[in-house]
Design a protein around this motif. Structure first.
Motif, mmCIF file in Angstrom:
data_model
loop_
_atom_site.group_PDB
_atom_site.id
_atom_site.type_symbol
_atom_site.label_atom_id
_atom_site.label_comp_id
_atom_site.label_asym_id
_atom_site.label_seq_id
_atom_site.Cartn_x
_atom_site.Cartn_y
_atom_site.Cartn_z
ATOM 1 N N UNK B 25 35.831 9.056 -26.023
ATOM 2 C CA UNK B 25 36.979 9.536 -25.274
ATOM 3 C C UNK B 25 38.142 8.559 -25.375
ATOM 4 N N UNK B 26 38.956 8.719 -26.404
ATOM 5 C CA UNK B 26 40.163 7.891 -26.539
ATOM 6 C C UNK B 26 39.840 6.422 -26.701
ATOM 7 N N UNK B 27 39.072 6.098 -27.747
ATOM 8 C CA UNK B 27 38.600 4.729 -27.888
ATOM 9 C C UNK B 27 39.494 3.928 -28.834
ATOM 10 N N UNK B 28 39.816 2.708 -28.458
ATOM 11 C CA UNK B 28 40.594 1.803 -29.306
ATOM 12 C C UNK B 28 39.762 0.564 -29.595
ATOM 13 N N UNK B 29 39.787 0.157 -30.861
ATOM 14 C CA UNK B 29 38.985 -1.005 -31.253
ATOM 15 C C UNK B 29 39.620 -1.645 -32.467
ATOM 16 N N UNK B 30 39.676 -2.971 -32.456
ATOM 17 C CA UNK B 30 40.221 -3.669 -33.610
ATOM 18 C C UNK B 30 39.233 -4.735 -34.069
ATOM 19 N N UNK B 31 38.897 -4.685 -35.347
ATOM 20 C CA UNK B 31 37.996 -5.687 -35.911
ATOM 21 C C UNK B 31 38.741 -6.413 -37.013
ATOM 22 N N UNK B 32 38.703 -7.749 -36.966
ATOM 23 C CA UNK B 32 39.427 -8.533 -37.968
ATOM 24 C C UNK B 32 38.488 -8.951 -39.082
ATOM 25 N N UNK B 33 39.075 -9.329 -40.216
ATOM 26 C CA UNK B 33 38.325 -9.853 -41.353
ATOM 27 C C UNK B 33 37.397 -10.977 -40.924
ATOM 28 N N UNK B 34 36.171 -10.929 -41.356
ATOM 29 C CA UNK B 34 35.240 -12.025 -41.090
ATOM 30 C C UNK B 34 34.749 -12.115 -39.659
ATOM 31 N N UNK B 43 22.114 3.586 -23.832
ATOM 32 C CA UNK B 43 22.010 4.721 -24.748
ATOM 33 C C UNK B 43 22.768 5.894 -24.148
ATOM 34 N N UNK B 44 23.447 6.626 -25.020
ATOM 35 C CA UNK B 44 24.257 7.739 -24.553
ATOM 36 C C UNK B 44 25.674 7.340 -24.196
ATOM 37 N N UNK B 45 26.027 6.060 -24.369
ATOM 38 C CA UNK B 45 27.381 5.660 -24.018
ATOM 39 C C UNK B 45 28.361 5.940 -25.155
ATOM 40 N N UNK B 46 27.862 6.337 -26.330
ATOM 41 C CA UNK B 46 28.761 6.741 -27.412
ATOM 42 C C UNK B 46 28.964 5.691 -28.481
ATOM 43 N N UNK B 47 28.137 4.617 -28.489
ATOM 44 C CA UNK B 47 28.310 3.547 -29.471
ATOM 45 C C UNK B 47 28.128 4.044 -30.894
ATOM 46 N N UNK B 48 26.961 4.664 -31.124
ATOM 47 C CA UNK B 48 26.676 5.127 -32.480
ATOM 48 C C UNK B 48 27.636 6.229 -32.887
ATOM 49 N N UNK B 49 27.922 7.132 -31.962
ATOM 50 C CA UNK B 49 28.832 8.235 -32.263
ATOM 51 C C UNK B 49 30.177 7.699 -32.741
ATOM 52 N N UNK B 228 31.006 2.555 -21.998
ATOM 53 C CA UNK B 228 30.339 3.407 -21.018
ATOM 54 C C UNK B 228 31.021 4.775 -21.066
ATOM 55 N N UNK B 229 30.231 5.806 -21.084
ATOM 56 C CA UNK B 229 30.741 7.182 -21.098
ATOM 57 C C UNK B 229 31.826 7.397 -22.146
ATOM 58 N N UNK B 230 31.615 6.916 -23.338
ATOM 59 C CA UNK B 230 32.542 7.210 -24.421
ATOM 60 C C UNK B 230 33.819 6.404 -24.402
ATOM 61 N N UNK B 231 33.881 5.384 -23.541
ATOM 62 C CA UNK B 231 35.082 4.551 -23.538
ATOM 63 C C UNK B 231 34.691 3.081 -23.579
ATOM 64 N N UNK B 232 35.607 2.265 -24.100
ATOM 65 C CA UNK B 232 35.383 0.827 -24.011
ATOM 66 C C UNK B 232 35.955 0.370 -22.677
#
Lengths: 309, 530
Positions: B25-34, B43-49, B228-232
């Motif tokens: 549900x409207x998730x924002x995430x930034x991963x940097x090099x390295x 489980x069910x919080x939407x991590x794998x999805x 949790x519940x599809x959000x960070x």
């Protein structure tokens, strides 16, 4: 692998023996005999006939004698076509039935796999349902309905294929009987294939391939490989179905194969002929199942593994 | 990180919906090099999805919207062909179930080889040589021989190493690991975690590590994102998250590490005594091969006092469950077992039946151990039909209500089928089914292993309350020493069918003698929480 193969072979022999014994004694239990006819035979002649064919010996001895000649590959003389041995009858009839059955099986495997593949891969929801619907049709329509319809359509109306007869195995004469025999098997194989493929495509290892961006053909190949075992397992049963189906098909299309000996032999109490067909048919089914088992083991390393440990 | 590296993967307003149900549900995430970024949640919080949607691996009917950029490429708008060119080559993934993530019908070498040929353009011979290299890089001994092995011939840990070898085949810039250690034994999991950390270091990849276990990711993650519940709900550097958690979900994840059980010593009579218990299974011999036997339990002796808990700990395959079943006479065993002073060895099935009431069993998998065709009330009261056939329907229903209340479930749930309950609810039903018969001994076979940490804590608390209220005696089986320490008065460590170490819980945890016990402890408490 060799041990697996041997263990399967060892199982074939007793199975065949049990089938032979059952058929032999059941046949003798049935009322009537090979020399019964409208007009009663002269008792002296009947007695002579029975003596010549050794039908006057005790039943167990007859069974033993039959097994002995069978071990030499001799099915004995036909009691109905008295100028022929069963081997002679089979020599002409068996190749025809084998040709018909093999072609029907190949058609079923190829067409069924193709249809199942198309159904499983089609993107919308309509593909699988279409295959399922057509398959149900193919399964419920009995051979004795399909065959006359094909004869009517392609033979009498369109005049492009012969209605019946064998004509020394001309390909035109083979098309309709092969299709008739194959149709229900195509339907079943297509359904099995489709279901197995849909399951396979949802398996985690297929997802792994997609996550690695593997090309489509590679993924399809892996899915097909995973989908084959259940379909191949069915093929043993399919072979038996084709064999029994051929009795009807050969009769309808007037083909001089094994089928009519089954019927005529049983009606005329032609003990040796019936026994011969039973042995051949049972042998064919067992052989085919053996092949299926071997193919399964070749397809799935886990089967080989279990048989080893 | 002093100067922030360039972003490698950025998710903006990612939404994933199955029909009307929105799982991300409207998730924002930034991963940097390295960088190693951990996504943590139950489980069910939407991590794998989230990650599956980012790589477009979800089924067609799932709707994904928002933006996923890898470097400067928008993945959600890319053609399948160009996406495939990135996947496997620059972005690679490792999945949770190592056994099923590999194709069972192909050898390990063929599967790694296919990736090398189709993704790195190597020829057959070169691919084979490289596959061997990759296997040894992933810590597989005898890589040459293993190339020809099928997945079922390898252990779970080895399969996961193979999957990792496949993932690093093309030196990816980003490795996504979805619960890569969850399906593995604790000591194996620790080694896989080390391997991933080492490879990440030497190859300079960025890594997204998905886990439900906050303690686990602490060792490798630079940043942690709690879902949790599809959000960070909370993001931050690892140290910051641990020292100063702001969101409730984070605190819950931190708190759910089970605490040690207070040390109590009482003199109570012995309820269960077993001497020299052995269980053998016949392995199926070949056609002409001799039959062999496998010793699942080998000369085990133990005794358990009333009202106390024995923790049986060990890795899968160590014989814990078989021993427990032997103690209840559910599998044929040699040796002497006495229950409440009665020798069980001489009792036949009929003679055992009245005793069965006093000894109950709760299984690991609450999904498999409840009949899907029966309602909860029937499941819970089934034992009463055997042991108290005289009581009527109304009385049984009353008992069912009481039993469900006792395990803190809404009695109205008794009209439902198991599939309509959550995992934690089902396990409570399984416990209620055991408790309704007022047993004296309950064997709990990994009762919390299939459950989330926070649900686990609830079940453990419930079990302790029940023990106190009814003076129950437990045999508690788990592969997780953290859980065992929380419930057990005494611990027996099992390995290869034998008890290698046995004693009071505190002593075992604090002063383990056996290296095997130490390995289990370091695996269970690697977060330093102890």
């Amino acid at each position: 692998m060799l041990r697996y193969f041997l263990s399967r072979i060892v199982m074939v022999v007793p199975t065949l023996l049990i089938i032979i014994a059952l058929a032999f004694f059941l046949m003798r239990l049935a009322p009537g005999g090979p020399f019964d006819s409208e007009r009663a035979l002269d008792p002296e002649i009947a007695k002579n006939l029975r003596r010549i064919y050794k039908l006057d010996r005790p039943l167990l001895e007859q069974f033993w004698l039959y097994l002995q000649s069978l071990a030499h590959g001799d099915f004995g003389p036909s009691l109905h076509w008295r100028d022929f041995t069963v081997n002679q009858l089979f020599a002409t009839a068996l190749p025809i039935s084998v040709a018909l059955g093999t072609k029907a099986m190949l058609t079923a495997i190829l067409a069924g796999t193709a249809l199942g593949l198309v159904g499983a891969m089609s993107k919308g929801g309509i593909g699988p349902r279409l295959v399922d619907g057509a398959a149900i049709f193919g399964i419920v329509l009995p051979v004795f309905v399909v065959a006359p319809l094909l004869q009517l359509g392609f033979g009498l109306t369109l005049h492009i294929l012969p209605v019946g007869g064998w004509n020394d195995g001309a390909w035109q004469n083979q098309i309709l009987p092969v299709i008739t025999l194959a149709l229900p098997q195509i339907a079943i194989v297509a359904r099995l294939m489709q279901a197995a493929l849909i399951d396979a495509l949802a398996m985690p290892h297929i997802r792994t391939l997609r996550a690695f961006g593997m090309p489509g053909f590679h993924i399809t190949l892996h899915a097909l490989r995973a989908a084959f075992p259940p379909v191949v397992s069915y093929l043993g049963l399919a072979a038996a179905n084709v064999l029994t189906g051929s009795v009807i098909v050969e009769t309808i299309f007037g083909i001089p194969g094994m089928g009519r000996y089954f019927v005529d032999g049983a009606l005329g109490r032609d003990y040796t002929l019936v026994m011969g067909t039973v042995v051949v048919v049972a042998g064919a089914v067992l052989l085919f199942n053996l092949i299926v088992d071997l193919v399964l083991a070749w397809l799935d390393p886990r089967v080989r593994y279990e048989s080893r440990s | 990180m002093s100067s922030p590296a360039k972003p490698i993967l950025q998710l903006r307003d990612l939404q994933v919906s199955y029909g009307k149900a929105r799982v991300v549900n409207g998730l924002n995430l930034l991963v940097r090099r390295g960088e190693t970024a951990a996504i943590v949640g139950e489980s069910g919080s939407g991590k794998s999805q989230t990650v599956l949607a980012a790589l477009r691996l979800l089924p067609r009917q799932v709707v994904t919207s928002g933006s996923v950029t890898f470097e400067d490429t928008e993945l959600l708008a890319l053609s399948q062909r160009r996406l495939n060119a990135l996947l496997g080559r620059r972005i690679a993934m490792v999945f949770q179930e190592p056994m099923s993530a590999l194709d069972p019908l192909f050898t390990v070498g063929a599967q790694i080889g296919a990736v090398l040929r189709l993704k790195a353009g190597l020829r057959r011979g070169a691919a084979k040589a490289r596959a061997k290299e990759l296997l040894s890089l992933a810590g597989i001994a005898e890589p040459e021989r293993r190339l020809n092995a099928y997945p079922h011939e390898l252990s779970g840990g080895q399969c996961q190493r193979v999957a990792i070898a496949m993932a690093i085949a093309c030196n990816p810039d980003l490795l996504i690991a979805d619960e890569p250690t969850t399906a593995l034994d604790v000591t194996v999991a620790a080694k896989i975690l080390d391997l991933l950390a080492k490879l990440k270091q030497s190859l300079g990849m960025a890594m997204i590590f998905i886990s439900h276990d906050l303690g686990l990711v602490r060792r490798i993650a630079d940043s942690i994102h709690v879902m949790r519940d599809g959000e960070i709900v909370e993001s931050g550097a690892t140290g910051e998250i641990f020292s100063n958690p702001r969101h409730d979900a984070t605190r819950l994840l931190l708190e759910t590490m089970p605490r040690a059980r207070p040390h109590i010593r009482t003199d109570t009579p012995v309820l269960l005594r077993a001497e020299n218990i052995g269980v053998r299974f016949a392995l199926r011999g070949g056609l002409f091969g001799a039959r062999r036997t496998f010793k699942a339990v080998d000369g085990v002796s133990l005794s358990l006092d009333c009202g106390r808990t024995l923790g049986l700990v060990g890795e899968s395959g160590s014989g814990k469950s078989t021993l427990a079943r032997a103690l209840l006479k559910l599998v044929p065993a040699s040796g002497m077992i006495s229950f409440n002073g009665r020798d069980l060895a001489w009792l036949d099935k009929a003679a055992m039946r009245p005793l069965r009431r006093s000894m109950q069993l709760v299984f690991q998998d609450p999904y498999g151990s409840l009949s899907p065709a029966m309602r909860v009330s029937d499941i819970v009261t089934e034992g009463l039909r055997v042991h108290e056939p005289a009581i009527g329907r109304q009385e049984r229903d009353k008992r069912a209500v009481l039993a469900l209340q006792e395990v803190l479930l809404d009695p109205d749930l008794r009209h439902r089928f198991p599939r309509e309950l959550s995992g934690g609810q089902r396990q409570r039903v399984a416990i209620a089914r055991a408790m309704i018969l007022k047993p004296r001994l309950v064997v709990l076979d990994e009762p919390t292993s299939a459950l989330d940490r926070s649900v686990q804590t609830g079940i453990i608390a419930l079990l302790e309350e029940l023990q106190e209220a009814h003076g129950l005696t437990y045999v508690f089986i788990s592969h997780d020493l953290a859980v065992i320490r929380a419930v057990a008065d005494e611990i027996a460590v099992m390995k290869d069918g034998r008890i290698v170490e046995q004693g009071p819980a505190q002593e075992i945890v604090e002063h383990p003698r056996e290296p095997y016990t130490r390995a289990l402890i370091s695996a269970a408490f690697q977060t330093g929480e102890a």
